[in-house]
Design a protein around this motif. Structure first.
Motif, mmCIF file in Angstrom:
data_model
loop_
_atom_site.group_PDB
_atom_site.id
_atom_site.type_symbol
_atom_site.label_atom_id
_atom_site.label_comp_id
_atom_site.label_asym_id
_atom_site.label_seq_id
_atom_site.Cartn_x
_atom_site.Cartn_y
_atom_site.Cartn_z
ATOM 1 N N ILE A 250 -1.889 -4.274 -5.356
ATOM 2 C CA ILE A 250 -2.176 -3.494 -4.156
ATOM 3 C C ILE A 250 -2.565 -4.458 -3.044
ATOM 4 C CG2 ILE A 250 -3.800 -1.851 -3.127
ATOM 5 C CD1 ILE A 250 -4.073 -0.556 -5.887
ATOM 6 N N GLY B 234 -9.294 3.376 -0.504
ATOM 7 C CA GLY B 234 -9.566 2.051 -1.062
ATOM 8 C C GLY B 234 -11.048 1.777 -1.265
ATOM 9 N N HIS C 121 -10.147 -2.404 4.817
ATOM 10 C CA HIS C 121 -9.534 -1.784 5.995
ATOM 11 C C HIS C 121 -10.289 -2.183 7.264
ATOM 12 C CE1 HIS C 121 -12.817 1.135 5.769
ATOM 13 N NE2 HIS C 121 -12.559 1.175 4.479
ATOM 14 N N CYS D 218 -7.480 -5.484 -6.653
ATOM 15 C CA CYS D 218 -6.258 -5.322 -5.851
ATOM 16 C C CYS D 218 -5.154 -6.236 -6.368
ATOM 17 C CB CYS D 218 -6.532 -5.630 -4.375
ATOM 18 S SG CYS D 218 -7.444 -4.364 -3.501
ATOM 19 N N TYR E 113 -5.953 -2.319 1.589
ATOM 20 C CA TYR E 113 -6.245 -0.978 1.077
ATOM 21 C C TYR E 113 -7.756 -0.794 0.932
ATOM 22 C CZ TYR E 113 -5.886 3.117 -2.009
ATOM 23 O OH TYR E 113 -5.998 4.366 -2.575
ATOM 24 N N ASN F 10 0.862 -1.169 0.000
ATOM 25 C CA ASN F 10 0.000 0.000 0.000
ATOM 26 C C ASN F 10 0.897 1.216 0.000
ATOM 27 O OD1 ASN F 10 -2.501 -1.244 -0.015
ATOM 28 N ND2 ASN F 10 -2.500 -1.528 2.183
ATOM 29 N N TYR G 15 -11.274 6.717 3.406
ATOM 30 C CA TYR G 15 -10.562 5.494 3.046
ATOM 31 C C TYR G 15 -10.492 5.409 1.517
ATOM 32 C CZ TYR G 15 -11.469 4.430 7.897
ATOM 33 O OH TYR G 15 -11.532 4.497 9.269
ATOM 34 N N ASN H 90 -1.298 4.382 -4.795
ATOM 35 C CA ASN H 90 -2.384 3.435 -5.040
ATOM 36 C C ASN H 90 -3.647 4.129 -5.522
ATOM 37 O OD1 ASN H 90 -0.888 1.203 -4.365
ATOM 38 N ND2 ASN H 90 -1.736 1.002 -2.321
#
Length: 159
Positions: free
Chosen positions: A106, A55, A113, A101, A110, A4, A53, A8
């Motif tokens: 990644i 992600g 979470h 991902c 990410y 991460n 966040y 990203n």
């Protein structure tokens, strides 16, 4: 080992725009389900000032990706909640975001979470890593994920 890193987010933006999920940036109010993200007409609007966040972007994109192409252009957050197959689409969106991902190299944390998925992030990541997550099978059944047995290999990113 997947990482991460600060880039990203930019990697995700480029990927989404490349596969046909358009992103744009503007100020949003704080009424969206996920802070700083809103689905509008099959696109994702991002407010980086509210985004908690980054992600979460891939998960929201997963929702857009797994709906049929005829429904995608009119998809909004409000419409998403009312869809007949919303639970199935949620499970597929989770598997889709995990596959994204892997594709982008990644770390899945990410997206998954510790403050998301009602405390089930680690269980989801573990299930996906073993290729046992139900959503993966569902992606295969609709022709999006590879049936060749390769872990998290997508044949098509959009349904």
């Amino acid at each position: 080992m997947r990482k991460n890193t600060p880039d990203n987010f930019e990697k995700c933006i480029a990927f989404l725009n490349d596969i046909g999920i358009k992103t744009s940036f503007r100020t949003l109010d704080d009424s969206s389900f996920l802070p700083g993200l809103q689905i509008e007409n099959g696109n994702i609007v991002i407010d980086t000032n509210l985004l908690e966040y980054p992600g979460d972007l891939l998960h929201e994109a997963g929702h857009i990706a797994v709906v049929s192409s005829k429904d995608r252009k009119a998809l909004t957050a409000a419409a998403l909640i009312k869809r007949n197959n919303r639970e199935a689409e949620e499970i597929m969106a989770i598997a889709w975001s995990y596959a994204a991902c892997m594709h982008l190299d990644i770390d899945p944390s990410y997206v998954f979470h510790e403050n998301g998925y009602r405390g089930g992030s680690n269980d989801i990541m573990e299930s996906c890593s073993r290729n046992e997550y139900m959503g993966t099978l569902m992606l295969r059944s609709v022709g999006m994920a590879s049936k060749s047995g390769e872990d998290h290999q997508m044949d098509r990113w959009l349904r």
